[in-house]
Design a protein around this motif. Structure first.
Motif, PDB file in Angstrom:
ATOM      1  N   GLY A 154       0.775  -1.229   0.000  1.00 49.04           N
ATOM      2  CA  GLY A 154       0.000   0.000   0.000  1.00 49.04           C
ATOM      3  C   GLY A 154       0.806   1.278   0.000  1.00 49.04           C
ATOM      4  N   ARG A 155       2.127   1.187   0.127  1.00 49.85           N
ATOM      5  CA  ARG A 155       2.958   2.390   0.117  1.00 49.85           C
ATOM      6  C   ARG A 155       3.256   2.821  -1.318  1.00 49.85           C
ATOM      7  N   PRO A 156       3.297   4.133  -1.578  1.00 54.39           N
ATOM      8  CA  PRO A 156       3.600   4.608  -2.930  1.00 54.39           C
ATOM      9  C   PRO A 156       4.951   4.105  -3.428  1.00 54.39           C
ATOM     10  N   VAL A 157       5.034   3.884  -4.724  1.00 47.25           N
ATOM     11  CA  VAL A 157       6.286   3.486  -5.364  1.00 47.25           C
ATOM     12  C   VAL A 157       6.772   4.648  -6.226  1.00 47.25           C
ATOM     13  N   ARG A 158       7.919   5.179  -5.905  1.00 47.21           N
ATOM     14  CA  ARG A 158       8.486   6.280  -6.682  1.00 47.21           C
ATOM     15  C   ARG A 158       9.040   5.748  -8.000  1.00 47.21           C
ATOM     16  N   PHE A 159       8.907   6.566  -9.043  1.00 48.96           N
ATOM     17  CA  PHE A 159       9.513   6.214 -10.327  1.00 48.96           C
ATOM     18  C   PHE A 159      10.037   7.484 -10.980  1.00 48.96           C
ATOM     19  N   ARG A 160      10.956   7.276 -11.938  1.00 41.70           N
ATOM     20  CA  ARG A 160      11.491   8.414 -12.689  1.00 41.70           C
ATOM     21  C   ARG A 160      11.446   8.108 -14.170  1.00 41.70           C
ATOM     22  N   VAL A 161      10.989   9.092 -14.936  1.00 41.22           N
ATOM     23  CA  VAL A 161      10.866   8.992 -16.392  1.00 41.22           C
ATOM     24  C   VAL A 161      11.966   9.817 -17.043  1.00 41.22           C
ATOM     25  N   THR A 162      12.639   9.236 -18.014  1.00 41.30           N
ATOM     26  CA  THR A 162      13.567   9.985 -18.863  1.00 41.30           C
ATOM     27  C   THR A 162      13.205   9.747 -20.321  1.00 41.30           C
ATOM     28  N   ILE A 163      13.538  10.712 -21.154  1.00 36.73           N
ATOM     29  CA  ILE A 163      13.318  10.613 -22.597  1.00 36.73           C
ATOM     30  C   ILE A 163      14.673  10.722 -23.276  1.00 36.73           C
ATOM     31  N   ASP A 164      15.071   9.683 -23.968  1.00 38.14           N
ATOM     32  CA  ASP A 164      16.409   9.614 -24.575  1.00 38.14           C
ATOM     33  C   ASP A 164      17.487   9.902 -23.539  1.00 38.14           C
ATOM     34  N   GLY A 165      17.258   9.395 -22.310  1.00 35.44           N
ATOM     35  CA  GLY A 165      18.255   9.498 -21.262  1.00 35.44           C
ATOM     36  C   GLY A 165      18.268  10.809 -20.503  1.00 35.44           C
ATOM     37  N   ARG A 166      17.354  11.724 -20.819  1.00 40.26           N
ATOM     38  CA  ARG A 166      17.328  13.027 -20.163  1.00 40.26           C
ATOM     39  C   ARG A 166      15.987  13.266 -19.476  1.00 40.26           C
ATOM     40  N   ALA A 167      15.991  14.148 -18.484  1.00 41.93           N
ATOM     41  CA  ALA A 167      14.753  14.535 -17.820  1.00 41.93           C
ATOM     42  C   ALA A 167      13.786  15.123 -18.847  1.00 41.93           C
ATOM     43  N   PRO A 168      12.487  14.901 -18.692  1.00 40.64           N
ATOM     44  CA  PRO A 168      11.542  15.346 -19.722  1.00 40.64           C
ATOM     45  C   PRO A 168      11.386  16.845 -19.836  1.00 40.64           C
ATOM     46  N   GLY A 169      11.617  17.593 -18.767  1.00 39.28           N
ATOM     47  CA  GLY A 169      11.427  19.038 -18.844  1.00 39.28           C
ATOM     48  C   GLY A 169      10.003  19.383 -19.239  1.00 39.28           C
ATOM     49  N   SER A 170       9.847  20.210 -20.260  1.00 37.76           N
ATOM     50  CA  SER A 170       8.515  20.626 -20.711  1.00 37.76           C
ATOM     51  C   SER A 170       7.736  19.497 -21.368  1.00 37.76           C
TER      52      SER A 170
END
Length: 368
Positions: free
Chosen positions: A301-317
């Motif tokens: 029941g605890r949240p699971v953190r995740f991170r998204v990158t696009i072509d290896g970089r932070a998505p920004g806008s």
């Protein structure tokens, strides 16, 4: 979800005897879009549709009941919408259903949702009610976990729309997204037949934003991609799937368009993949404005953190509604998460989703 030539993506339902198997997959590459005729946009009811649609709705488990009961539907124009809350195609139809309900509710229209789940977690009424609250779905909805209503209507996909006149006859059927203006014209026609005056209601375009914004069909090159082995395609981790068993997966050397892979220790089942040991990641090479992923939370029941990158970089806008500019998000509920929304030029790109700890479940990528 199959792309119907005139109205975008829809899900096919295969009915064999008493069993119904809903198959939700994309074919944006294999089917060309074409101009629709009026008959294609809002067609006659499918062969086998019940001749007593209002009666079929009676005695079913309701998530939000009809005020005064289903017998109160007699003499009303009714729009029945088959949907499921983790389906992006269903979600993109909601602004129109809300608008019709608001515009014509006082004129004798009743919108009714039939929630027919695709995944096991969507059978839980508490989860469905939570999703309906988050999605601002206020009109009546019934729960069709066994697909009994689906079969009675001979429905063929998500979203499916049935337009029923005041005598209880199905006067139109629409499968998939699009042609909402023609659907609204049919609603107005059926209401006018009852003596209602709809001339004072202007035909204003429906504004849809966020996750409900209509797809960029002209620049969509990626179909839905299931993670569970029952419907998976284009999986490229070395060694393929280890079905229903925990094993360690490695990323492929390269990904071509619409290929995907896993990294870390996962157990891949027929419907979804579960991360057994963190950290873990999933990648997809896509061509679309939007990227969504249906995810389920950990058993504790605890949240699971995740991170998204696009072509290896932070998505920004380019971040979606469920992640920030740095790419961070968390899985709290079992639902569809929007990872990417690109405001600029669209090209072939690779999205990577990295999860911080085990327990998360991944079901399907969808695009828009």
């Amino acid at each position: 979800m199959i792309q119907k030539r005139s109205i975008g993506f829809a899900a096919a339902a295969i009915i064999a005897g008493a069993a119904t198997t809903a198959i939700c997959f994309g074919d944006a590459l294999g089917l060309a879009r074409s101009a629709a005729t009026d008959s294609e946009a809002t067609a006659a009811a499918p062969i086998g549709t019940t001749s007593h649609p209002i009666e079929v709705l009676q005695g079913k488990p309701w998530l939000v009941p009809v005020a005064d009961g289903t017998k109160a539907l007699g003499g009303k124009v009714v729009v029945v919408n088959f949907w499921t809350y983790s389906c992006i195609n269903s979600l993109r139809a909601l602004p129109y259903l809300r608008a019709w309900n608001a515009r014509y509710g006082t004129k004798g229209l009743q919108v009714i949702g039939v929630h027919a789940p695709e995944f096991a977690f969507e059978k839980d009424p508490a989860r469905v009610r939570l999703a309906m609250n988050q999605l601002d779905v206020r009109y009546p909805n019934l729960r069709d976990n066994d697909y009994a209503v689906w079969r009675a209507f001979a429905n063929q996909g998500w979203p499916g729309f049935y337009f029923i006149d005041a005598t209880g006859k199905v006067r139109g059927y629409q499968l998939g997204e699009g042609k909402y203006d023609e659907a609204e014209q049919l609603i107005r026609k059926l209401l006018t037949e009852t003596g209602a005056d709809v001339s004072d209601i202007p035909l204003i375009p429906v504004e849809a934003g966020g996750i409900e914004a209509q797809a960029d069909w002209a620049d969509l090159r990626s179909p839905e991609a299931y993670i569970g082995y029952d419907k998976a395609a284009n999986f490229t981790s070395p060694g393929g799937f280890g079905k229903d068993t925990a094993r360690t997966y490695a990323s492929a050397a390269t990904l071509s368009l619409n290929q995907w892979d896993l990294a870390g220790r996962w157990s891949v089942g027929g419907e979804h993949a579960t991360l057994n040991g963190g950290p873990g990641a999933i990648r997809f090479r896509f061509h679309a404005r939007d990227v969504h992923l249906v995810l389920g939370g950990a058993a504790d029941g605890r949240p699971v953190r995740f991170r998204v990158t696009i072509d290896g970089r932070a998505p920004g806008s380019n971040h979606g509604t469920d992640v920030d500019a740095a790419g961070w998000g968390e899985v709290k509920e079992d639902r569809l998460y929007q990872l990417v929304r690109q405001p600029g030029a669209i090209a072939d790109r690779t999205v990577t989703v990295e999860f911080s700890r085990p327990g998360v479940r991944a079901y399907v990528f969808t695009f828009g």
